[in-house]
Design a protein around this motif. Structure first.
Motif, mmCIF file in Angstrom:
data_model
loop_
_atom_site.group_PDB
_atom_site.id
_atom_site.type_symbol
_atom_site.label_atom_id
_atom_site.label_comp_id
_atom_site.label_asym_id
_atom_site.label_seq_id
_atom_site.Cartn_x
_atom_site.Cartn_y
_atom_site.Cartn_z
ATOM 1 N N LEU A 1 60.813 9.494 38.923
ATOM 2 C CA LEU A 1 61.573 9.876 37.721
ATOM 3 C C LEU A 1 62.704 8.898 37.353
ATOM 4 C CD1 LEU A 1 61.704 13.759 38.254
ATOM 5 C CD2 LEU A 1 59.975 12.389 37.070
ATOM 6 N N PRO A 2 63.587 8.539 38.294
ATOM 7 C CA PRO A 2 64.652 7.595 37.908
ATOM 8 C C PRO A 2 64.100 6.241 37.446
ATOM 9 C CG PRO A 2 64.947 8.393 40.189
ATOM 10 C CD PRO A 2 63.689 8.990 39.675
ATOM 11 N N TRP A 3 62.938 5.885 37.978
ATOM 12 C CA TRP A 3 62.325 4.623 37.564
ATOM 13 C C TRP A 3 61.838 4.690 36.112
ATOM 14 C CZ3 TRP A 3 62.471 0.151 40.257
ATOM 15 C CH2 TRP A 3 62.810 0.229 41.616
ATOM 16 N N LEU A 4 61.360 5.864 35.714
ATOM 17 C CA LEU A 4 60.927 6.026 34.314
ATOM 18 C C LEU A 4 62.123 5.815 33.397
ATOM 19 C CD1 LEU A 4 58.634 9.194 34.571
ATOM 20 C CD2 LEU A 4 57.884 6.842 34.262
ATOM 21 N N ASP A 5 63.242 6.457 33.746
ATOM 22 C CA ASP A 5 64.449 6.302 32.923
ATOM 23 C C ASP A 5 64.918 4.850 32.900
ATOM 24 O OD1 ASP A 5 64.790 8.852 31.931
ATOM 25 O OD2 ASP A 5 66.050 9.524 33.597
ATOM 26 N N TRP A 6 64.837 4.223 34.047
ATOM 27 C CA TRP A 6 65.279 2.826 34.136
ATOM 28 C C TRP A 6 64.374 1.906 33.290
ATOM 29 C CZ3 TRP A 6 62.367 -1.177 36.576
ATOM 30 C CH2 TRP A 6 63.031 -2.417 36.609
ATOM 31 N N ALA A 7 63.056 2.086 33.434
ATOM 32 C CA ALA A 7 62.126 1.222 32.684
ATOM 33 C C ALA A 7 62.292 1.445 31.183
ATOM 34 C CB ALA A 7 60.690 1.495 33.115
ATOM 35 N N PHE A 8 62.550 2.696 30.796
ATOM 36 C CA PHE A 8 62.798 2.976 29.379
ATOM 37 C C PHE A 8 64.056 2.244 28.909
ATOM 38 C CE2 PHE A 8 65.319 5.366 26.315
ATOM 39 C CZ PHE A 8 64.470 5.312 25.218
ATOM 40 N N ALA A 9 65.123 2.344 29.700
ATOM 41 C CA ALA A 9 66.390 1.696 29.303
ATOM 42 C C ALA A 9 66.197 0.185 29.163
ATOM 43 C CB ALA A 9 67.471 2.015 30.330
ATOM 44 N N MET A 10 65.449 -0.407 30.075
ATOM 45 C CA MET A 10 65.160 -1.847 30.012
ATOM 46 C C MET A 10 64.403 -2.180 28.715
ATOM 47 S SD MET A 10 66.168 -3.355 32.880
ATOM 48 C CE MET A 10 65.134 -4.767 33.180
ATOM 49 N N GLN A 11 63.400 -1.381 28.435
ATOM 50 C CA GLN A 11 62.547 -1.643 27.272
ATOM 51 C C GLN A 11 63.330 -1.431 25.976
ATOM 52 O OE1 GLN A 11 59.770 -3.001 28.020
ATOM 53 N NE2 GLN A 11 59.195 -3.285 25.886
ATOM 54 N N LYS A 12 64.155 -0.406 26.001
ATOM 55 C CA LYS A 12 64.959 -0.118 24.807
ATOM 56 C C LYS A 12 65.965 -1.255 24.567
ATOM 57 C CE LYS A 12 66.402 2.774 21.579
ATOM 58 N NZ LYS A 12 67.142 4.022 21.619
ATOM 59 N N ALA A 13 66.507 -1.790 25.646
ATOM 60 C CA ALA A 13 67.453 -2.906 25.506
ATOM 61 C C ALA A 13 66.733 -4.106 24.884
ATOM 62 C CB ALA A 13 68.040 -3.255 26.882
ATOM 63 N N SER A 14 65.497 -4.370 25.291
ATOM 64 C CA SER A 14 64.819 -5.526 24.678
ATOM 65 C C SER A 14 64.431 -5.235 23.233
ATOM 66 C CB SER A 14 63.645 -6.052 25.503
ATOM 67 O OG SER A 14 62.956 -5.070 26.127
ATOM 68 N N LEU A 15 64.152 -3.970 22.935
ATOM 69 C CA LEU A 15 63.842 -3.605 21.537
ATOM 70 C C LEU A 15 65.078 -3.887 20.660
ATOM 71 C CD1 LEU A 15 61.628 -2.082 19.794
ATOM 72 C CD2 LEU A 15 62.957 -0.026 20.202
ATOM 73 N N LYS A 16 66.224 -3.484 21.187
ATOM 74 C CA LYS A 16 67.483 -3.664 20.424
ATOM 75 C C LYS A 16 67.801 -5.153 20.270
ATOM 76 C CE LYS A 16 69.916 0.510 20.243
ATOM 77 N NZ LYS A 16 70.495 1.485 21.155
ATOM 78 N N ALA A 17 67.548 -5.894 21.348
ATOM 79 C CA ALA A 17 67.853 -7.334 21.312
ATOM 80 C C ALA A 17 66.967 -8.046 20.296
ATOM 81 C CB ALA A 17 67.640 -7.928 22.717
ATOM 82 N N ALA A 18 65.726 -7.544 20.156
ATOM 83 C CA ALA A 18 64.781 -8.187 19.220
ATOM 84 C C ALA A 18 65.072 -7.808 17.774
ATOM 85 C CB ALA A 18 63.356 -7.786 19.597
ATOM 86 N N ALA A 19 65.836 -6.699 17.576
ATOM 87 C CA ALA A 19 66.032 -6.187 16.191
ATOM 88 C C ALA A 19 66.997 -7.071 15.400
ATOM 89 C CB ALA A 19 66.567 -4.775 16.248
#
Ligand SMILES: Cc1ncc(COP(=O)(O)O)c(C=O)c1O
Length: 391
Positions: free
Chosen positions: A373-391
């Motif tokens: 479970l904590p890994w899911l949250d972590w991987a989401f946060a990582m992915q969301k950060a790259s989404l934001k960086a690309a925007a």
């Protein structure tokens, strides 16, 4: 809570695939050492193992005494196709589908068998079609647990006991994790590699007395290849249901299935298997309930699978992406967790809406899901950060 800090504890077993599924706890190749390798499956030892696999299947799944259980070629697909091609055509058929495997059976019946009298009851990913519209005086084909949407039928109450048609049920991701109502089912199929974590190759075909009666009184208009043939001279080939397989099985896979069945028996049989899957699904359910970014694809909790749990994105920024964008986002999470050796094969099925699919069947340890479970949250946060960086 989503966080960019990498969690410490890893799941001991990262195998969360929906097939082939995780091996039972404690499995090693040692479990196969008694395999009848290099021996004929028709020799006493080989046939004995095949018979034992059938008997243990009956015991654990609580299959009624009058039902035949056969080991057939080509995994669950082989078992379903055998049933469709051998039984259908005697009367009209209602095809019920709500995800890609069920839809595959619709395609077969409509485009390959080309049956004239077919009615389709279909629903999109996440919901069941209206089961009250099905006419059980016709034959009915359906999937108990839709592996690619995580939507299952809650029970067999929608099937009348006094039906005139046959019910043909693909139960591959339900068997050994959900209560199959055999009195309401005339054909049940599954494979070894799902809830019991066995090996892929062989299918199980369970027939009610009424299905056998159909086989012995009705001959399809089309030719049947040898590996589909269940009758000879108008009579059921009883040997198939006593371990005399149509063609050569893998005795290594048979040994592995026996090991899985013995494990299932040792932990308390069907009730224990169901309890394990339920406890696993409950872990994810609690996680989803407090998640800010994931939701169940299955809308109605009563229809939510306890094996193939399918999750989609509720985070507003991700949900706003088009299907390709969401698929890329899911892929990012899946490959990050794969690279970390934390979770393998948790992407949604290729034809399903983008998201995650996490297997919760009985061979998965609850502690591994909790660690994930904590890994899911972590991987989401990582992915969301790259989404934001690309925007
Ligand atoms: C519901 C369902 N039906 C059929 C299949 C195909 O099974 P097999 O690969 O054992 O033929 C699967 C595989 O995941 C499935 O989930």
């Amino acid at each position: 809570m989503t966080t960019l800090t990498k969690p410490g504890l890893r799941p001991a077993n990262p195998n969360f695939s929906s097939g082939p599924c995780a091996k039972r706890p404690g499995w090693s190749v040692e479990a196969l050492k008694a395999a009848a390798l290099g021996r004929s499956h028709r020799a006493k030892i080989g046939k004995g193992k095949l018979e034992q696999a059938i008997e243990l299947t009956r015991e654990i799944l609580k299959v009624p005494a009058g039902y035949r259980i056969g080991i057939v070629p080509a995994s669950d697909t082989g078992a379903v196709e055998m049933a469709l091609w051998s039984l259908l055509g005697e009367r009209g058929v209602d095809m019920v589908a709500w995800e890609s495997f069920g839809s595959g059976w619709v395609t077969d019946v409509v485009k390959q068998l080309k049956l004239a009298d077919v009615r389709k009851f279909e629903a999109g990913y996440g919901v069941l079609p209206d089961l009250t519209q099905i006419d059980f005086d016709r034959d009915v084909v359906f999937t108990w647990n839709g592996t690619t949407s995580g939507v299952r039928v809650p029970n067999g109450d929608f099937i009348p006991a006094d039906r005139k048609g046959l019910t043909i049920c693909d139960a591959t991701s339900a068997a050994f994790a959900q209560r199959l109502d055999f009195d309401k089912l005339d054909v049940v199929t599954f494979s070894w590699q799902k809830v019991l974590g066995g090996e892929g190759a062989h299918g199980m075909l369970i027939l009610s007395p009424r299905a056998v009666e159909r086989l012995e009184t009705y001959k399809p208009a089309w030719p049947l290849p040898k590996i589909f043939r269940l009758t000879s001279g108008g009579k059921l080939i009883e040997g198939i249901f006593k371990g005399e397989t149509i063609n050569t099985p893998s005795m290594l896979c048979v040994e592995d299935y026996l090991d899985a069945l013995q494990w299932a028996k040792s932990i308390g049989g069907l009730e224990a298997l169901i309890a394990r899957a339920d406890a696993n699904a409950a872990v994810l359910d609690r996680f989803v309930a407090r998640s800010s970014w994931l939701g169940h694809l299955a809308v109605d909790p009563a229809t939510r699978s306890n094996t193939s749990v399918c999750l989609s994105f509720t985070d507003p920024d991700v949900a706003a992406l088009d299907a390709d964008g969401q698929a890329a986002f899911a892929k990012g999470i899946v490959s990050t967790l794969d690279r970390e050796g934390v979770a393998y094969d948790i992407g949604s099925y290729r034809d399903a809406p983008p998201g995650l699919r996490i297997w919760c069947g009985a061979t998965v340890e609850t502690s591994d899901l909790e660690a994930l479970l904590p890994w899911l949250d972590w991987a989401f946060a990582m992915q969301k950060a790259s989404l934001k960086a690309a925007a």
